[in-house]
Design a protein around this motif. Structure first.
Motif, PDB file in Angstrom:
ATOM      1  N   THR A  94       0.854  -1.184   0.000  1.00 58.76           N
ATOM      2  CA  THR A  94       0.000   0.000   0.000  1.00 58.76           C
ATOM      3  C   THR A  94       0.890   1.235   0.000  1.00 58.76           C
ATOM      4  O   THR A  94       2.091   1.150   0.312  1.00 58.76           O
ATOM      5  CB  THR A  94      -0.884   0.035   1.253  1.00 58.76           C
ATOM      6  OG1 THR A  94      -0.043   0.170   2.405  1.00 58.76           O
ATOM      7  CG2 THR A  94      -1.760  -1.217   1.360  1.00 58.76           C
ATOM      8  N   GLU A  95       0.305   2.379  -0.315  1.00 58.43           N
ATOM      9  CA  GLU A  95       1.064   3.633  -0.268  1.00 58.43           C
ATOM     10  C   GLU A  95       1.597   3.877   1.143  1.00 58.43           C
ATOM     11  O   GLU A  95       2.716   4.363   1.304  1.00 58.43           O
ATOM     12  CB  GLU A  95       0.212   4.811  -0.730  1.00 58.43           C
ATOM     13  CG  GLU A  95       0.088   4.904  -2.219  1.00 58.43           C
ATOM     14  CD  GLU A  95      -0.505   6.226  -2.690  1.00 58.43           C
ATOM     15  OE1 GLU A  95      -0.540   7.204  -1.915  1.00 58.43           O
ATOM     16  OE2 GLU A  95      -0.928   6.270  -3.851  1.00 58.43           O
ATOM     17  N   ASP A  96       0.812   3.546   2.143  1.00 62.28           N
ATOM     18  CA  ASP A  96       1.264   3.742   3.530  1.00 62.28           C
ATOM     19  C   ASP A  96       2.477   2.874   3.840  1.00 62.28           C
ATOM     20  O   ASP A  96       3.385   3.311   4.541  1.00 62.28           O
ATOM     21  CB  ASP A  96       0.142   3.440   4.523  1.00 62.28           C
ATOM     22  CG  ASP A  96      -0.917   4.527   4.552  1.00 62.28           C
ATOM     23  OD1 ASP A  96      -0.623   5.664   4.125  1.00 62.28           O
ATOM     24  OD2 ASP A  96      -2.042   4.240   5.002  1.00 62.28           O
ATOM     25  N   VAL A 115       4.710   1.824   1.653  1.00 57.31           N
ATOM     26  CA  VAL A 115       5.829   2.435   0.938  1.00 57.31           C
ATOM     27  C   VAL A 115       6.306   3.684   1.689  1.00 57.31           C
ATOM     28  O   VAL A 115       7.508   3.870   1.904  1.00 57.31           O
ATOM     29  CB  VAL A 115       5.430   2.772  -0.518  1.00 57.31           C
ATOM     30  CG1 VAL A 115       6.513   3.588  -1.206  1.00 57.31           C
ATOM     31  CG2 VAL A 115       5.135   1.496  -1.304  1.00 57.31           C
ATOM     32  N   ARG A 116       5.373   4.520   2.110  1.00 57.36           N
ATOM     33  CA  ARG A 116       5.737   5.741   2.860  1.00 57.36           C
ATOM     34  C   ARG A 116       6.442   5.417   4.182  1.00 57.36           C
ATOM     35  O   ARG A 116       7.242   6.194   4.670  1.00 57.36           O
ATOM     36  CB  ARG A 116       4.500   6.578   3.161  1.00 57.36           C
ATOM     37  CG  ARG A 116       3.989   7.364   2.011  1.00 57.36           C
ATOM     38  CD  ARG A 116       2.810   8.245   2.470  1.00 57.36           C
ATOM     39  NE  ARG A 116       2.081   8.800   1.373  1.00 57.36           N
ATOM     40  CZ  ARG A 116       2.411   9.908   0.725  1.00 57.36           C
ATOM     41  NH1 ARG A 116       3.474  10.575   1.074  1.00 57.36           N
ATOM     42  NH2 ARG A 116       1.680  10.339  -0.278  1.00 57.36           N
ATOM     43  N   GLY A 117       6.145   4.257   4.744  1.00 54.65           N
ATOM     44  CA  GLY A 117       6.766   3.858   6.005  1.00 54.65           C
ATOM     45  C   GLY A 117       8.286   3.826   5.926  1.00 54.65           C
ATOM     46  O   GLY A 117       8.975   4.030   6.934  1.00 54.65           O
ATOM     47  N   PHE A 118       8.833   3.625   4.748  1.00 56.66           N
ATOM     48  CA  PHE A 118      10.286   3.609   4.597  1.00 56.66           C
ATOM     49  C   PHE A 118      10.894   4.993   4.759  1.00 56.66           C
ATOM     50  O   PHE A 118      12.103   5.129   4.931  1.00 56.66           O
ATOM     51  CB  PHE A 118      10.675   2.988   3.250  1.00 56.66           C
ATOM     52  CG  PHE A 118      10.747   1.493   3.304  1.00 56.66           C
ATOM     53  CD1 PHE A 118      11.960   0.834   3.317  1.00 56.66           C
ATOM     54  CD2 PHE A 118       9.590   0.726   3.367  1.00 56.66           C
ATOM     55  CE1 PHE A 118      12.028  -0.550   3.391  1.00 56.66           C
ATOM     56  CE2 PHE A 118       9.637  -0.652   3.434  1.00 56.66           C
ATOM     57  CZ  PHE A 118      10.854  -1.285   3.451  1.00 56.66           C
ATOM     58  N   LEU A 119      10.067   6.034   4.720  1.00 59.43           N
ATOM     59  CA  LEU A 119      10.566   7.394   4.964  1.00 59.43           C
ATOM     60  C   LEU A 119      10.906   7.597   6.436  1.00 59.43           C
ATOM     61  O   LEU A 119      11.539   8.583   6.798  1.00 59.43           O
ATOM     62  CB  LEU A 119       9.535   8.430   4.504  1.00 59.43           C
ATOM     63  CG  LEU A 119       9.290   8.463   2.997  1.00 59.43           C
ATOM     64  CD1 LEU A 119       8.065   9.325   2.692  1.00 59.43           C
ATOM     65  CD2 LEU A 119      10.512   8.965   2.256  1.00 59.43           C
ATOM     66  N   ASP A 120      10.509   6.655   7.273  1.00 58.18           N
ATOM     67  CA  ASP A 120      10.809   6.734   8.706  1.00 58.18           C
ATOM     68  C   ASP A 120      12.049   5.936   9.085  1.00 58.18           C
ATOM     69  O   ASP A 120      12.463   5.950  10.246  1.00 58.18           O
ATOM     70  CB  ASP A 120       9.612   6.225   9.524  1.00 58.18           C
ATOM     71  CG  ASP A 120       8.377   7.079   9.331  1.00 58.18           C
ATOM     72  OD1 ASP A 120       8.522   8.304   9.144  1.00 58.18           O
ATOM     73  OD2 ASP A 120       7.261   6.525   9.343  1.00 58.18           O
ATOM     74  N   ARG A 128       9.817  -4.031  -4.916  1.00 59.75           N
ATOM     75  CA  ARG A 128       9.801  -4.253  -6.357  1.00 59.75           C
ATOM     76  C   ARG A 128      10.014  -2.896  -7.018  1.00 59.75           C
ATOM     77  O   ARG A 128       9.806  -1.842  -6.400  1.00 59.75           O
ATOM     78  CB  ARG A 128       8.447  -4.812  -6.800  1.00 59.75           C
ATOM     79  CG  ARG A 128       8.169  -6.198  -6.259  1.00 59.75           C
ATOM     80  CD  ARG A 128       6.784  -6.617  -6.615  1.00 59.75           C
ATOM     81  NE  ARG A 128       5.845  -5.664  -5.992  1.00 59.75           N
ATOM     82  CZ  ARG A 128       4.548  -5.782  -5.993  1.00 59.75           C
ATOM     83  NH1 ARG A 128       3.988  -6.800  -6.603  1.00 59.75           N
ATOM     84  NH2 ARG A 128       3.781  -4.895  -5.414  1.00 59.75           N
ATOM     85  N   ALA A 129      10.399  -2.896  -8.269  1.00 63.42           N
ATOM     86  CA  ALA A 129      10.717  -1.646  -8.962  1.00 63.42           C
ATOM     87  C   ALA A 129       9.550  -0.667  -8.968  1.00 63.42           C
ATOM     88  O   ALA A 129       9.741   0.538  -8.760  1.00 63.42           O
ATOM     89  CB  ALA A 129      11.190  -1.930 -10.380  1.00 63.42           C
ATOM     90  N   SER A 130       8.338  -1.146  -9.172  1.00 60.00           N
ATOM     91  CA  SER A 130       7.184  -0.238  -9.204  1.00 60.00           C
ATOM     92  C   SER A 130       6.955   0.433  -7.849  1.00 60.00           C
ATOM     93  O   SER A 130       6.622   1.620  -7.788  1.00 60.00           O
ATOM     94  CB  SER A 130       5.926  -0.980  -9.647  1.00 60.00           C
ATOM     95  OG  SER A 130       5.634  -2.051  -8.767  1.00 60.00           O
ATOM     96  N   ASP A 131       7.149  -0.310  -6.772  1.00 59.57           N
ATOM     97  CA  ASP A 131       7.011   0.265  -5.431  1.00 59.57           C
ATOM     98  C   ASP A 131       8.169   1.219  -5.145  1.00 59.57           C
ATOM     99  O   ASP A 131       7.988   2.269  -4.526  1.00 59.57           O
ATOM    100  CB  ASP A 131       6.957  -0.836  -4.372  1.00 59.57           C
ATOM    101  CG  ASP A 131       5.756  -1.746  -4.552  1.00 59.57           C
ATOM    102  OD1 ASP A 131       4.660  -1.234  -4.856  1.00 59.57           O
ATOM    103  OD2 ASP A 131       5.911  -2.966  -4.405  1.00 59.57           O
TER     104      ASP A 131
END
Length: 96
Positions: A14-16, A18-23, A45-48
């Motif tokens: 999910t977008e959330d 993926v965004r979790g890696f910003l932490d 994966r490349a798309s994520d």
């Protein structure tokens, strides 16, 4: 003994998620930007990863950040046999 966790392949992110890696933060005194970008590359994966790089840039983070050894994530990805698609994503984001 039974494995505690089975490997998940082709998990839908999910977008959330993926965004979790910003932490993600570096624990070795190195650059947080380098660390989170490297961990995203290793995990997605490349798309994520492409979506992550978009979020990464929206926060004004540095796609050219380097690790303690002076290598950028692009330099590391370029050495990997299956890294071409990821390298292309990084270059499109301004990595050099």
């Amino acid at each position: 003994m039974k494995k505690d966790k089975e490997k998940v392949i082709d998990e839908v992110w999910t977008e959330d998620h993926v965004r979790g890696f910003l932490d993600v933060r570096a624990h070795d005194g190195g650059s947080d930007d380098f660390h989170m970008l490297l961990k995203a590359y290793q995990s997605m994966r490349a798309s994520d990863f492409e979506l992550f790089v978009k979020f990464f840039q929206e926060q004004g983070r540095d796609v050219n950040a380097t690790g303690l050894d002076g290598h950028s994530v692009l330099a590391i990805v370029d050495e990997h046999r299956h890294g071409a698609e990821y390298a292309e994503i990084l270059r499109a984001a301004g990595a050099s």
